[in-house]
Design a protein around this motif. Structure first.
Motif, mmCIF file in Angstrom:
data_model
loop_
_atom_site.group_PDB
_atom_site.id
_atom_site.type_symbol
_atom_site.label_atom_id
_atom_site.label_comp_id
_atom_site.label_asym_id
_atom_site.label_seq_id
_atom_site.Cartn_x
_atom_site.Cartn_y
_atom_site.Cartn_z
ATOM 1 N N PRO A 177 22.213 63.443 -85.155
ATOM 2 C CA PRO A 177 21.279 62.334 -85.395
ATOM 3 C C PRO A 177 20.615 62.375 -86.767
ATOM 4 O O PRO A 177 20.221 61.327 -87.290
ATOM 5 N N TRP A 213 22.684 60.313 -88.791
ATOM 6 C CA TRP A 213 22.509 58.880 -88.538
ATOM 7 C C TRP A 213 21.436 58.282 -89.441
ATOM 8 O O TRP A 213 21.568 57.160 -89.928
ATOM 9 N N SER A 266 15.965 52.992 -83.658
ATOM 10 C CA SER A 266 16.082 54.412 -83.997
ATOM 11 C C SER A 266 15.449 55.282 -82.914
ATOM 12 O O SER A 266 16.010 56.310 -82.511
ATOM 13 N N CYS A 323 17.758 55.398 -79.844
ATOM 14 C CA CYS A 323 18.957 56.207 -80.087
ATOM 15 C C CYS A 323 18.624 57.695 -80.130
ATOM 16 O O CYS A 323 19.304 58.513 -79.507
ATOM 17 N N SER A 351 17.312 59.102 -76.628
ATOM 18 C CA SER A 351 18.410 59.190 -75.663
ATOM 19 C C SER A 351 19.345 60.346 -76.007
ATOM 20 O O SER A 351 19.763 61.110 -75.132
ATOM 21 N N TRP A 352 19.657 60.484 -77.287
ATOM 22 C CA TRP A 352 20.539 61.573 -77.706
ATOM 23 C C TRP A 352 19.889 62.936 -77.447
ATOM 24 O O TRP A 352 20.535 63.853 -76.928
#
Length: 546
Positions: free
Chosen positions: A163, A166, A391, A394, A397-398
């Motif tokens: 992440p 990301w 953001s 994401c 959750s990750w």
């Protein structure tokens, strides 16, 4: 030198390098100095985390939590070099919007035109990666198997690095959409907080944690916890100011602004958590409300540390602090036992910190940090707020899902939860053979004896703070002294008096022993062995006058 010439020379340096790195890491000499210095200071935050966490747990687990912090650097740092950096910032042909691939086992050779810049960038990102892993250790304290944690620390690099790419990597889909996070409220703190929540929930609460209600347990060392706060506070200045990645051009101005706004946010957070604690405890101050309130405000200000005005930083810090102190008891009522409050400090405040950018962010001209966008309250519309919210979804959750999956796999290899009897005795004794005094260990050992728990491995562990050799020597001195005193008393009471005084050379008394009759390392005098209790070992270094 004009901008065109500088860009051309920069391109020449890039072409001579074996690595292709993001433009953000093209650092001048002064920028490299700034980044390296910031990295060194950020590493001191490990000391702060260790002191804070060891202060929050019971004394019988304080060494264990410090060992976990050491392991986070050793194993987490090693895997970051192996594959972590490449998963965040690699520029190989297989890189995609989800994960970067390339630059593994980073080691640019001597003569590489970008060797210094690459190493500086790597060290800075390494300091962030080890911080994200350390956040989780506090939430798993007092009941996590140390060997399982070592394996978790070794593999947890992937939970952070993907992440991080990301948001900060040129390949990352959130970066391409325009997500803004200067110093890591999302990739570092939200990921760390989400992982902490998942690990605490999966491990379950400590034995007896909620048997008498949801009130916090007593701290093992409140002073250590406060000292940890100060060290983290110091490190946070480098954490945020160093994220300008230099001081050239206009960067130095925003580095200064980041430092001041970081302090302003902590002022707002500390003030709010103090008022809350006084109100909640009828005029009393709870130490963890204040500590975690300040830390929560620092997490909240991190994402946009040089994008805010002073009053905005105060508000953001105050809201973050309030969210933190409200979330801690809420998680306890959910049965999520987080001894240090990492889930609230880093998770909840990380969410708020990322979203706050979408509300309050300025456009930091001439830097392109926000790609020319501003927050909703600055007239920038809803786009930035929408991207920041995406953001959060994401990253949270990750962090939760990947941690659950990782711990599930580890649990199949090594049980992640300590045995109940080991938890009662404490990880310091069972994992590290360190025995504290006056903390109830004897009581725990006595309670475990009837259930046939094997205590052979810890039976001979000596308490810390003493030298067993010295203690044995003192016992031998006392035993010899007592035996000589008994012989003297016997001879004085005997009806048959020996000719002369057998102690004529010098009467042996208890005072005489302490005045010099003991002669260390005297090989000409016999060692008295028969006069010493059979429970004591002979020591050939001791000689006595008979």
């Amino acid at each position: 030198m004009d901008n065109a010439t500088a860009s051309a020379l920069k391109g020449i340096g890039r072409n001579h390098s074996n690595y292709v790195i993001p433009g953000l890491y093209d650092l001048s000499t002064e920028d490299t100095n700034w980044v390296l210095t910031s990295s060194f200071i950020i590493f001191t935050m490990q000391t702060g985390f260790g002191m804070l966490e060891s202060g929050c747990v019971s004394i019988k687990n304080e060494v264990n939590i410090m060992m976990k912090n050491v392991i986070d650097i050793v194993l987490g740092g090693f895997t970051y070099w192996l594959f972590g950096y490449g998963m965040s910032f690699g520029r190989g042909p297989l890189s995609n919007p989800f994960i970067a691939i390339g630059d593994f086992l980073l080691d640019p050779p001597v003569g590489d035109a970008l060797m210094g810049q690459i190493f500086a960038a790597f060290l800075f990102q390494l300091s962030f990666a080890t911080t994200a892993t350390t956040i989780v250790s506090g939430a798993m304290a007092e009941r996590c198997n140390f060997k399982a944690y070592c394996l978790f620390s070794f593999l947890n690099t992937a939970v952070y690095c993907i992440p991080a790419g990301w948001v900060w990597g040129e390949h990352g889909f959130l970066n391409k959409l325009g997500a803004v996070d200067i110093a890591g409220s999302g990739p570092v703190h939200l990921i760390g907080g989400a992982s902490a929540f998942a690990s605490a929930a999966m491990l379950g609460p400590r034995l007896g944690r909620y048997s008498e209600g949801f009130d916090p347990l007593p701290l093992g060392n409140p002073v250590n916890a406060c000292m940890g706060l100060f060290v983290l506070w110091w490190g946070w200045l480098a954490f945020n100011s160093g994220s300008t990645y230099g001081v050239s051009g206009a960067k130095w101005q925003y580095a200064a602004r980041a430092a001041v706004m970081t302090m302003m946010g902590s002022f707002g957070g500390g003030f709010t958590s103090s008022i809350y604690s006084f109100w909640r405890h009828d005029g009393g101050m709870d130490i963890m409300d204040l500590i975690n309130g300040v830390l929560g405000s620092l997490v909240s200000i991190t994402a946009g540390c040089f994008l805010y005005r002073a009053w905005e930083a105060l508000i953001i810090g105050a809201i973050g602090s309030l969210l933190c102190v409200l979330a801690m008891p809420l998680f306890d009522r959910m049965g999520v036992d987080d001894p240090v409050g990492a889930s609230a400090v880093h998770g909840v405040c990380g969410i708020w910190g990322v979203i706050a950018v979408g509300l309050f962010a300025d456009n930091p001209i001439p830097l392109d940090t926000t790609n020319g966008r501003m927050g909703l309250f600055k007239g920038g519309g809803w786009y930035l707020l929408g991207i920041q919210t995406l953001s959060v979804l994401c990253l949270a959750s990750w962090g939760i899902c990947s941690t659950f999956l990782l711990l599930y796999v580890i649990n199949k290899i090594i049980p992640i939860r300590m045995d109940p009897h080991e938890e009662l005795l404490g990880a310091d004794l069972t994992e590290h053979r360190i025995r504290h005094s006056q903390i109830g260990l004897s009581r725990a050992i006595s309670a475990l004896a009837p259930i046939k728990v094997d205590l052979k491995n810890i039976a001979g562990v000596q308490p810390i703070g003493i030298n067993p050799g010295h203690e044995r020597s003192i016992d031998q001195l006392r035993a010899a002294d007592d035996k000589l005193y008994q012989w003297q008393s016997y001879l004085e009471q005997s009806p048959v008096k020996p000719p002369g005084n057998v102690f004529s050379r010098r009467p042996l008394t208890r005072e005489g022993i302490s005045e010099g009759f003991y002669r260390p390392n005297n090989n000409e005098l016999p060692v008295i062995g028969a006069t010493i209790s059979h429970k004591l070992d002979k020591d050939p270094n001791f000689a006595w006058v008979d």
